[in-house]
Design an enzyme around this catalytic site. Structure first.
Site, PDB file in Angstrom:
ATOM      1  N   PHE A   5       0.825  -1.210   0.000  1.00  0.00           N
ATOM      2  CA  PHE A   5       0.000   0.000   0.000  1.00  0.00           C
ATOM      3  C   PHE A   5       0.861   1.262   0.000  1.00  0.00           C
ATOM      4  O   PHE A   5       0.509   2.259  -0.619  1.00  0.00           O
ATOM      5  CB  PHE A   5      -0.964  -0.014   1.185  1.00  0.00           C
ATOM      6  CG  PHE A   5      -2.196   0.799   0.959  1.00  0.00           C
ATOM      7  CD1 PHE A   5      -3.173   0.401   0.060  1.00  0.00           C
ATOM      8  CD2 PHE A   5      -2.397   1.983   1.646  1.00  0.00           C
ATOM      9  CE1 PHE A   5      -4.306   1.155  -0.152  1.00  0.00           C
ATOM     10  CE2 PHE A   5      -3.518   2.751   1.439  1.00  0.00           C
ATOM     11  CZ  PHE A   5      -4.486   2.337   0.533  1.00  0.00           C
TER      12      PHE A   5
ATOM     13  N   ALA B  27      -4.699  10.145  -3.235  1.00  0.00           N
ATOM     14  CA  ALA B  27      -3.420   9.471  -3.465  1.00  0.00           C
ATOM     15  C   ALA B  27      -3.373   8.069  -2.853  1.00  0.00           C
ATOM     16  O   ALA B  27      -2.440   7.315  -3.115  1.00  0.00           O
ATOM     17  CB  ALA B  27      -2.272  10.311  -2.925  1.00  0.00           C
TER      18      ALA B  27
ATOM     19  N   LEU C  35       1.995   1.666  -3.512  1.00  0.00           N
ATOM     20  CA  LEU C  35       0.847   2.086  -4.311  1.00  0.00           C
ATOM     21  C   LEU C  35       0.553   3.566  -4.091  1.00  0.00           C
ATOM     22  O   LEU C  35       0.330   4.309  -5.038  1.00  0.00           O
ATOM     23  CB  LEU C  35      -0.379   1.239  -3.957  1.00  0.00           C
ATOM     24  CG  LEU C  35      -1.684   1.621  -4.658  1.00  0.00           C
ATOM     25  CD1 LEU C  35      -1.574   1.419  -6.161  1.00  0.00           C
ATOM     26  CD2 LEU C  35      -2.836   0.805  -4.091  1.00  0.00           C
ATOM     27  N   HIS C  36       0.590   4.001  -2.850  1.00  0.00           N
ATOM     28  CA  HIS C  36       0.334   5.404  -2.511  1.00  0.00           C
ATOM     29  C   HIS C  36       1.312   6.331  -3.239  1.00  0.00           C
ATOM     30  O   HIS C  36       0.907   7.320  -3.862  1.00  0.00           O
ATOM     31  CB  HIS C  36       0.421   5.573  -0.999  1.00  0.00           C
ATOM     32  CG  HIS C  36       0.435   6.981  -0.515  1.00  0.00           C
ATOM     33  ND1 HIS C  36      -0.553   7.885  -0.817  1.00  0.00           N
ATOM     34  CD2 HIS C  36       1.328   7.652   0.257  1.00  0.00           C
ATOM     35  CE1 HIS C  36      -0.273   9.049  -0.249  1.00  0.00           C
ATOM     36  NE2 HIS C  36       0.874   8.933   0.409  1.00  0.00           N
ATOM     37  N   ARG C  37       2.592   6.013  -3.174  1.00  0.00           N
ATOM     38  CA  ARG C  37       3.600   6.837  -3.850  1.00  0.00           C
ATOM     39  C   ARG C  37       3.383   6.842  -5.369  1.00  0.00           C
ATOM     40  O   ARG C  37       3.453   7.881  -6.011  1.00  0.00           O
ATOM     41  CB  ARG C  37       5.007   6.350  -3.515  1.00  0.00           C
ATOM     42  CG  ARG C  37       5.465   6.738  -2.127  1.00  0.00           C
ATOM     43  CD  ARG C  37       6.946   6.453  -1.916  1.00  0.00           C
ATOM     44  NE  ARG C  37       7.271   5.048  -1.908  1.00  0.00           N
ATOM     45  CZ  ARG C  37       7.206   4.257  -0.843  1.00  0.00           C
ATOM     46  NH1 ARG C  37       6.804   4.744   0.307  1.00  0.00           N
ATOM     47  NH2 ARG C  37       7.544   2.992  -0.921  1.00  0.00           N
TER      48      ARG C  37
END
Length: 184
Positions: free
Chosen positions: A25, A172, A28-30
């Site tokens: 996660f 994001a 994925l966020h970045r």
């Protein structure tokens, strides 16, 4: 949101699922922030007391294909299984997956109010009683803030099922309080 791609965490003897989900996660966020801001939504098909071991990415086939070309999963490829990009099944319902921020500790709220200069220590004790503490049983993923470096729990709420999709932007984290993703 006619297409989706699943990322499943593989069983591992060294690392538990929650730790691998947190690492997945975070990446994925970045990557969403850098390459697909607002275009890709996420869902958790095994959502229950925990988010589960699968993340679904929802968007158009073109957006998902472009996102997968960024090699954002580098370093986690041995720990996950990535599906092909598929079409959402006909007749799928829709729902929101949103972030819920819980003001968990009255003591933390007091410290913050004093640190920010909003209240004195005496005023904080008087105005913020222990009863102000909130708790939740929502599933969460442990994440680390890129800006402050502090670890926190990102609580995730699955909204009510809807027949029709609702448009909007995704944050994001791939979550939204208004935009829906297919649920099947």
């Amino acid at each position: 949101m006619e297409s989706y791609q699943e990322i499943r965490i593989l069983p591992n003897l060294e690392f538990d699922t929650e730790l691998l989900m947190a690492a997945l996660f975070a990446k994925l966020h970045r990557a969403l922030g850098q390459h697909a801001a607002g275009k890709i939504g996420v869902s958790f098909p095994h959502y229950a007391r925990k988010p589960g071991d699968v993340i679904r990415l929802h968007s158009t086939a073109a957006a998902l294909n472009a996102f997968s070309q960024t090699s954002w999963l580098k370093g986690l490829n041995d720990y996950v299984d990535i599906s092909e990009i598929r079409n959402v099944p006909a007749g799928a319902k829709h729902c929101c997956f949103s972030r819920v921020q819980v003001k968990s500790s009255a003591e933390r709220l007091r410290r913050r109010s004093v640190k920010k200069g909003w209240l004195s220590e005496a005023e904080a004790l008087e105005r913020i009683p222990d009863s102000k503490s909130q708790t939740t049983a929502l599933p969460f993923i442990k994440v680390k803030s890129l800006s402050t470096g502090e670890a926190f729990r990102l609580f995730i709420r699955r909204g009510a099922l809807q027949v029709d999709p609702a448009g909007g932007e995704f944050g994001a984290y791939g979550l939204s309080a208004v935009a829906t993703v297919p649920w099947f």
